[in-house]
Design an enzyme around this catalytic site. Structure first.
Site, PDB file in Angstrom:
ATOM      1  N   GLY A   1      58.178  90.417 105.187  1.00  0.00           N
ATOM      2  CA  GLY A   1      58.264  90.348 106.643  1.00  0.00           C
ATOM      3  C   GLY A   1      57.348  89.333 107.309  1.00  0.00           C
ATOM      4  O   GLY A   1      57.340  88.136 106.957  1.00  0.00           O
ATOM      5  N   ILE A   2      56.572  89.799 108.260  1.00  0.00           N
ATOM      6  CA  ILE A   2      55.702  88.928 109.057  1.00  0.00           C
ATOM      7  C   ILE A   2      54.629  88.283 108.174  1.00  0.00           C
ATOM      8  O   ILE A   2      54.345  87.080 108.302  1.00  0.00           O
ATOM      9  CB  ILE A   2      55.070  89.745 110.216  1.00  0.00           C
ATOM     10  CG1 ILE A   2      56.149  90.148 111.236  1.00  0.00           C
ATOM     11  CG2 ILE A   2      53.953  88.955 110.898  1.00  0.00           C
ATOM     12  CD1 ILE A   2      55.670  91.139 112.303  1.00  0.00           C
TER      13      ILE A   2
ATOM     14  N   THR B   1      62.216  92.445 110.442  1.00  0.00           N
ATOM     15  CA  THR B   1      61.592  92.493 109.105  1.00  0.00           C
ATOM     16  C   THR B   1      62.116  93.730 108.362  1.00  0.00           C
ATOM     17  O   THR B   1      62.754  94.605 108.970  1.00  0.00           O
ATOM     18  CB  THR B   1      60.056  92.638 109.215  1.00  0.00           C
ATOM     19  OG1 THR B   1      59.774  93.953 109.701  1.00  0.00           O
ATOM     20  CG2 THR B   1      59.425  91.588 110.109  1.00  0.00           C
ATOM     21  N   PRO B   2      61.771  93.869 107.077  1.00  0.00           N
ATOM     22  CA  PRO B   2      62.155  95.090 106.350  1.00  0.00           C
ATOM     23  C   PRO B   2      61.645  96.365 107.027  1.00  0.00           C
ATOM     24  O   PRO B   2      62.301  97.419 106.941  1.00  0.00           O
ATOM     25  CB  PRO B   2      61.514  94.880 104.975  1.00  0.00           C
ATOM     26  CG  PRO B   2      61.568  93.388 104.796  1.00  0.00           C
ATOM     27  CD  PRO B   2      61.250  92.829 106.162  1.00  0.00           C
TER      28      PRO B   2
ATOM     29  N   ASP C   1      44.995  96.923  97.916  1.00  0.00           N
ATOM     30  CA  ASP C   1      45.312  98.038  98.818  1.00  0.00           C
ATOM     31  C   ASP C   1      44.240  97.996  99.902  1.00  0.00           C
ATOM     32  O   ASP C   1      43.060  98.254  99.628  1.00  0.00           O
ATOM     33  CB  ASP C   1      45.266  99.361  98.041  1.00  0.00           C
ATOM     34  CG  ASP C   1      45.500 100.570  98.936  1.00  0.00           C
ATOM     35  OD1 ASP C   1      45.470 100.427 100.181  1.00  0.00           O
ATOM     36  OD2 ASP C   1      45.701 101.670  98.387  1.00  0.00           O
TER      37      ASP C   1
ATOM     38  N   LYS D   1      47.224 100.861 116.575  1.00  0.00           N
ATOM     39  CA  LYS D   1      47.297  99.471 117.042  1.00  0.00           C
ATOM     40  C   LYS D   1      46.360  99.250 118.237  1.00  0.00           C
ATOM     41  O   LYS D   1      45.854  98.148 118.445  1.00  0.00           O
ATOM     42  CB  LYS D   1      48.740  99.098 117.391  1.00  0.00           C
ATOM     43  CG  LYS D   1      49.661  99.075 116.161  1.00  0.00           C
ATOM     44  CD  LYS D   1      49.178  98.083 115.104  1.00  0.00           C
ATOM     45  CE  LYS D   1      50.127  97.921 113.951  1.00  0.00           C
ATOM     46  NZ  LYS D   1      49.648  96.964 112.938  1.00  0.00           N
TER      47      LYS D   1
ATOM     48  N   ASN E   1      47.090  91.665 108.254  1.00  0.00           N
ATOM     49  CA  ASN E   1      48.459  91.916 108.713  1.00  0.00           C
ATOM     50  C   ASN E   1      49.057  93.207 108.165  1.00  0.00           C
ATOM     51  O   ASN E   1      49.949  93.779 108.789  1.00  0.00           O
ATOM     52  CB  ASN E   1      49.328  90.713 108.292  1.00  0.00           C
ATOM     53  CG  ASN E   1      50.801  91.032 108.347  1.00  0.00           C
ATOM     54  OD1 ASN E   1      51.402  91.031 109.421  1.00  0.00           O
ATOM     55  ND2 ASN E   1      51.401  91.336 107.198  1.00  0.00           N
TER      56      ASN E   1
ATOM     57  N   TYR F   1      51.029 105.509 115.510  1.00  0.00           N
ATOM     58  CA  TYR F   1      51.138 104.050 115.414  1.00  0.00           C
ATOM     59  C   TYR F   1      50.482 103.396 116.637  1.00  0.00           C
ATOM     60  O   TYR F   1      49.694 102.456 116.505  1.00  0.00           O
ATOM     61  CB  TYR F   1      52.627 103.666 115.313  1.00  0.00           C
ATOM     62  CG  TYR F   1      52.868 102.202 115.028  1.00  0.00           C
ATOM     63  CD1 TYR F   1      52.730 101.684 113.739  1.00  0.00           C
ATOM     64  CD2 TYR F   1      53.261 101.324 116.040  1.00  0.00           C
ATOM     65  CE1 TYR F   1      52.975 100.340 113.473  1.00  0.00           C
ATOM     66  CE2 TYR F   1      53.502  99.982 115.783  1.00  0.00           C
ATOM     67  CZ  TYR F   1      53.359  99.499 114.500  1.00  0.00           C
ATOM     68  OH  TYR F   1      53.588  98.162 114.237  1.00  0.00           O
TER      69      TYR F   1
HETATM   70  N1  LIG Z   1      58.252  94.405 112.499  1.00  0.00           N
HETATM   71  C1  LIG Z   1      57.885  94.745 113.700  1.00  0.00           C
HETATM   72  O1  LIG Z   1      58.719  95.038 114.576  1.00  0.00           O
HETATM   73  C2  LIG Z   1      56.430  94.741 114.076  1.00  0.00           C
HETATM   74  C3  LIG Z   1      56.104  94.734 115.444  1.00  0.00           C
HETATM   75  C4  LIG Z   1      54.757  94.725 115.815  1.00  0.00           C
HETATM   76  C5  LIG Z   1      53.771  94.733 114.841  1.00  0.00           C
HETATM   77  N2  LIG Z   1      54.133  94.745 113.521  1.00  0.00           N
HETATM   78  C6  LIG Z   1      53.057  94.755 112.534  1.00  0.00           C
HETATM   79  O2  LIG Z   1      53.169  93.602 111.724  1.00  0.00           O
HETATM   80  C7  LIG Z   1      52.644  93.895 110.425  1.00  0.00           C
HETATM   81  C8  LIG Z   1      53.670  93.526 109.370  1.00  0.00           C
HETATM   82  O3  LIG Z   1      54.847  94.295 109.589  1.00  0.00           O
HETATM   83  P1  LIG Z   1      56.260  93.947 108.908  1.00  0.00           P
HETATM   84  O4  LIG Z   1      57.282  94.315 109.886  1.00  0.00           O
HETATM   85  O5  LIG Z   1      56.238  92.602 108.318  1.00  0.00           O
HETATM   86  O6  LIG Z   1      56.271  95.080 107.757  1.00  0.00           O
HETATM   87  P2  LIG Z   1      56.874  95.093 106.269  1.00  0.00           P
HETATM   88  O7  LIG Z   1      57.032  96.538 105.939  1.00  0.00           O
HETATM   89  O8  LIG Z   1      58.050  94.178 106.152  1.00  0.00           O
HETATM   90  O9  LIG Z   1      55.676  94.469 105.412  1.00  0.00           O
HETATM   91  C9  LIG Z   1      54.441  95.119 105.314  1.00  0.00           C
HETATM   92  C10 LIG Z   1      53.756  94.686 104.046  1.00  0.00           C
HETATM   93  O10 LIG Z   1      52.488  95.372 103.999  1.00  0.00           O
HETATM   94  C11 LIG Z   1      52.293  95.849 102.677  1.00  0.00           C
HETATM   95  N3  LIG Z   1      51.394  97.006 102.690  1.00  0.00           N
HETATM   96  C12 LIG Z   1      51.659  98.261 103.119  1.00  0.00           C
HETATM   97  N4  LIG Z   1      50.582  99.054 102.913  1.00  0.00           N
HETATM   98  C13 LIG Z   1      49.624  98.275 102.350  1.00  0.00           C
HETATM   99  C14 LIG Z   1      48.289  98.511 101.900  1.00  0.00           C
HETATM  100  N5  LIG Z   1      47.741  99.732 101.978  1.00  0.00           N
HETATM  101  N6  LIG Z   1      47.591  97.473 101.411  1.00  0.00           N
HETATM  102  C15 LIG Z   1      48.143  96.240 101.313  1.00  0.00           C
HETATM  103  N7  LIG Z   1      49.409  95.959 101.681  1.00  0.00           N
HETATM  104  C16 LIG Z   1      50.123  96.971 102.203  1.00  0.00           C
HETATM  105  C17 LIG Z   1      53.694  96.197 102.175  1.00  0.00           C
HETATM  106  O11 LIG Z   1      53.741  96.251 100.732  1.00  0.00           O
HETATM  107  C18 LIG Z   1      54.515  95.058 102.756  1.00  0.00           C
HETATM  108  O12 LIG Z   1      54.557  93.954 101.880  1.00  0.00           O
HETATM  109  C19 LIG Z   1      52.267  95.374 110.435  1.00  0.00           C
HETATM  110  O13 LIG Z   1      50.882  95.505 110.730  1.00  0.00           O
HETATM  111  C20 LIG Z   1      53.103  95.925 111.576  1.00  0.00           C
HETATM  112  O14 LIG Z   1      52.550  97.093 112.129  1.00  0.00           O
HETATM  113  C21 LIG Z   1      55.439  94.744 113.121  1.00  0.00           C
END
Ligand SMILES: NC(=O)c1ccc[n+]([C@@H]2O[C@H](COP(=O)([O-])OP(=O)(O)OC[C@H]3O[C@@H](n4cnc5c(N)ncnc54)[C@H](O)[C@@H]3O)[C@@H](O)[C@H]2O)c1
Length: 261
Positions: free
Chosen positions: A21-22, A197-198, A67, A164, A94, A160
């Site tokens: 994802g991000i 994202t996923p 982790d 945040k 992230n 959540y």
């Molecule tokens: N997608 C959205 O709509 C959105 C919006 C606002 C904020 N965010 C934030 O952006 C960030 C990334 O989100 P995303 O949508 O890409 O999510 P995602 O689920 O696609 O990816 C998250 C990644 O974090 C890893 N991860 C999870 N727990 C972990 C840990 N304990 N240690 C290390 N790695 C770990 C996962 O393996 C995965 O690769 C997050 O902090 C999320 O809260 C996402």
């Protein structure tokens, strides 16, 4: 070379949650702009796949199993990085999780702690060990991934939103501490709205009407679409680069205008 390239050339960057994802888009953008990127994730196999994508595209990257909730793993990751690269210039905290949440009436202590553990405590540990590394080597830029849920409330996302919001205020405290100490370390938070994202795929799939849910997310912003991971990566690149050397303690919103309404 085209204008705007190599914006982070020669810098050493660590991105957590970079396997998906991000985080993946951030790792790719930093590498494209000349940084050596440590692709850190709890899912080491997928982190290795992202490293392969980056190196095939001509960038420089390494996978790190991390982790973010485990302080010993942070110590090992940062010490290993300093041994190999002698500096840390950019840290993007992230990694984050959604799901298992609910309103304050539904929430269990177990899911509250799980979400705070990754989203809030994981970022705290990253800042702590990032500052330790960066202050030895002349400073750097720490970027913490919050959300618009750290600025405005959502009734079904009690844990959540709280996590945040913690990231948003922790960031300001770290920024002020580092400024007062003269470490040359900047610390800022980034606040995306729903981004494709996923994490969002899983949320949509769990909805009783996934198609309607996805359409609602696409049309929720004044700009008329959902965010893309690259939209967020662009904001992170700005904060990571020397284009933002006088920017610290801010909350950079990347939401297509959602919180402007
Ligand atoms: N997608 C959205 O709509 C959105 C919006 C606002 C904020 N965010 C934030 O952006 C960030 C990334 O989100 P995303 O949508 O890409 O999510 P995602 O689920 O696609 O990816 C998250 C990644 O974090 C890893 N991860 C999870 N727990 C972990 C840990 N304990 N240690 C290390 N790695 C770990 C996962 O393996 C995965 O690769 C997050 O902090 C999320 O809260 C996402």
């Amino acid at each position: 070379m085209a204008a705007g390239q190599n914006r982070v050339a020669g810098k050493i960057a660590l991105v957590t949650g970079a396997a998906s994802g991000i985080g993946r888009a951030i790792a790719q953008a930093l590498a494209e702009q000349g940084a050596t990127v440590l692709v850190a994730d709890i899912d080491e196999n997928t982190a290795l796949a992202v490293v392969a994508e980056i190196t095939e595209a001509g960038g420089s990257a390494e996978a790190v199993a991390l982790d973010v909730t485990d302080e010993d793993q942070w110590v090992a990751a940062i010490d290993g990085l300093l041994e190999r690269h002698h500096r840390l210039d950019i840290l993007v905290n992230n990694a984050g999780i959604g799901g298992g949440d609910g309103s304050i009436e539904d929430l269990t202590v177990e899911s509250w702690r799980r979400i705070q553990g990754v989203n809030a405590e994981g970022v705290m540990l990253g800042c702590k060990h990032g500052v330790r590394a960066m202050k030895q080597t002349g400073g750097g830029s720490i970027i913490n991934m919050s959300s618009i849920a750290g600025i405005v409330g959502a009734p079904q996302l009690a844990a959540y939103c709280a996590s945040k919001g913690a990231v948003r205020m922790l960031t300001k405290s770290v920024a002020l501490h580092c400024a007062r100490k003269g470490y040359g370390i900047r610390c800022n938070s980034v606040h995306p709205s729903y981004t494709d994202t996923p994490m969002v795929d899983r949320m949509v799939a769990a909805h009783r009407d996934p198609e309607r849910m996805r359409a609602a997310l696409q049309s929720a912003s004044p700009l008329g679409r959902m965010g893309a991971p690259a939209d967020v990566a662009g904001a992170v690149l700005y904060l990571a680069s020397d284009d933002s050397t006088f920017v610290t303690g801010i909350e950079l919103v990347v939401d297509g205008g959602v919180t402007a309404t």
